[in-house]
Motif scaffolding. Sequence first.
Motif, short mmCIF file in Angstrom:
data_model
loop_
_atom_site.label_atom_id
_atom_site.label_comp_id
_atom_site.label_asym_id
_atom_site.label_seq_id
_atom_site.Cartn_x
_atom_site.Cartn_y
_atom_site.Cartn_z
N ILE A 45 -97.59 -17.68 -36.70
CA ILE A 45 -96.85 -18.24 -35.61
C ILE A 45 -97.47 -19.65 -35.45
O ILE A 45 -96.58 -20.48 -34.85
CB ILE A 45 -97.18 -17.03 -34.21
N CYS A 93 -93.25 -22.15 -35.42
CA CYS A 93 -93.36 -20.73 -35.60
C CYS A 93 -93.12 -20.36 -37.17
O CYS A 93 -91.86 -20.48 -37.56
CB CYS A 93 -92.44 -19.85 -34.71
N LYS A 94 -93.72 -19.79 -37.92
CA LYS A 94 -93.26 -19.45 -39.34
C LYS A 94 -92.84 -20.72 -40.00
O LYS A 94 -91.91 -20.75 -40.74
CB LYS A 94 -92.40 -18.24 -39.32
N VAL A 100 -91.97 -19.73 -28.11
CA VAL A 100 -92.83 -18.85 -28.62
C VAL A 100 -93.39 -18.48 -26.87
O VAL A 100 -93.48 -19.22 -25.97
CB VAL A 100 -94.25 -19.23 -29.28
N GLU A 123 -93.02 -14.39 -30.89
CA GLU A 123 -91.75 -15.26 -30.98
C GLU A 123 -90.66 -14.75 -30.00
O GLU A 123 -90.54 -13.63 -29.64
CB GLU A 123 -91.25 -15.00 -32.48
#
Length: 630
Positions: A45, A93-94, A100, A123
């Motif tokens: 994340i 995030c990713k 988030v 998320e």
Amino acid sequence: MKGPGGDQVPLNLGFLNIISAAGHGVALASEDFTLQDGNDLFAEILGMESRGFVGKNLCDVLPEITKEILDAKLECKLPEQGYFSLYLKSTCCKGTKKPVTVFIYPVKNTDGDLTDWMIVAKEFTINCRRGEKDNPDYYIELTDSLPDMIIETDVNLKINLINKAVITQFQYSKEEINEDFTFFNLIPRYEWEKAIRLATDLYLGNPVRPVEFKMIRKDGMSFAGEIFLSNIFDNNCQVTGFRGIIRDLTYRREIENRNSLNAQILSSISDAIIVTDVNFFITDCNLTAEEIIGKKKDELLGNLVFDILNFDTDFSGTQIDFASKLDQYGCFKIIISFNQSGLKRWLEVRISELKEQEGGRQGWVFLSSDISESKMLEESLKTKNARMEAFAYTISHDLVSPLTGIEGFTGLLTNKLQDKLDDESQVFISRVRESSARMKKMIRNIYKIFRLGLNKSDLEIVNVPVLIKSLSDGLHPVYKDKTVHVNYEGIETVITSEVLMKELLYNLIDNGLKYNRSDVPSVEIHGVKDDENGEIVFTVKDNGIGISQKDHDKVFMLFKRLKSGIGDSKNYSGDSGTGAGLAICKTITEELGGTISVESDGIPGEGSVFRFTLPLNPADYHFKVHNTDG
């Protein structure tokens, strides 16, 4: 996390796996928010390699979280809800910049002291978008289906967001609610001060309750609305606006007004009303019930009605007995008595079923009338009637005794002077004895009519053919010199007083046979049911001397002996009449709740037809069916 010896203790992997399986990134941080351990999803994340965050401060790996924000949250939210959350708009995030949500929970030892922080990163999804103005899509999806009206304003009450219910109710379009549109546009001017006071109290952190406002639609029509207002905070725990839920109170007001009207109606009713549930526990009552029973409504609610009202033992005072009786009759009436402040009181209670709109049983209604005054008068009347009956009996006995003496002494005189009396003297003595006997019969008839008005017989099932045969057999010896016929056709049983019915039929049959010149006196009796008029009609037809039409009204008068026809000594068979028989018949029919009349042309041989009626439901009249209306 450190153990008792100060050694580092790894994060509980079982708990970590559970959180990870739920799609959450989890990490453990020290008191100063230095990250010590965490799962791979937490690193993903944050856009880092596995455990690449270990040893770094939370504020360094998530730049949107500053020390000032953490301090504000620790001071504002942690004491209130035991944790706090942060919404981060552009976290990597990713590998992609996405919002988030971070939840931070305190970890304490067995003594309750803070040792670490549990960091949960998730998320951002629609389920966690709660009130963020920068995400209008979530608002449309989440709130437009709600029946309540939802608005969001800034601190100056300028409206930023609304849902479909607001548009429907207030009739404004979204385009009309522009940057100049405020909450003040939805309420009348005299409500503005109240709105400002409410917003100020909320902004200052003072507790507020739901507040009722008069709301104004676009077309000028108004309605009552209730507003639930709460603060909107930013990440620095500062109030940035207000979120309001508005509920239309129109239907509630209609219900309240209807209930208020019903309460006023109940209070104005002079009879006591007690409402119970299906198990006979009191759920409501009116003011009259409080006054009659001598207890306040709060004292009555929740009590078993049988503990409040003293019902007859015939019902055993149990729910089962009452329910059974109500299932049988639907509604019935009983008389109960109880003591209030040392005084005995009586209530006439009607119990009926209370139904729901769907038709099911909701409970029972006890409608009670205070009949104490009439009951006391009735008791007093019973006492007076008993005294009058004793007095009447004494008078009748005292009047009859001298007449008996006259009959006895004239009989002795006749026997002693029989050879010395001429024919004229014997006729005089005979007339004295006849007059004396007739006088005795008149006194007895007066006493009989008097008793008819005092004694109320209980109702019972009377077999009419059996009763008439018994009367006919008893009259045959009286008219033994003639062939007498008494016939009956019609209804077999009636509900009435057998004692009074017997006296009524006896007098009518005897009247038809007595005033009759025929060698074969006959009486034909018929009984039919008249459902339309709710009565049973009896006709008693004889072949006697008849009654002149001008005398039809007089024939039912006491001791009225007509110059020609009934009462004329030339026109009767058997013993002389006194003129009381038909008066007795009239008194009896009235006591039984019926009527009596006569039809006759006064032609000898064609006789008379006496018609009398009895009610199909005699309980509607003067007689008492045991504890019930029928």
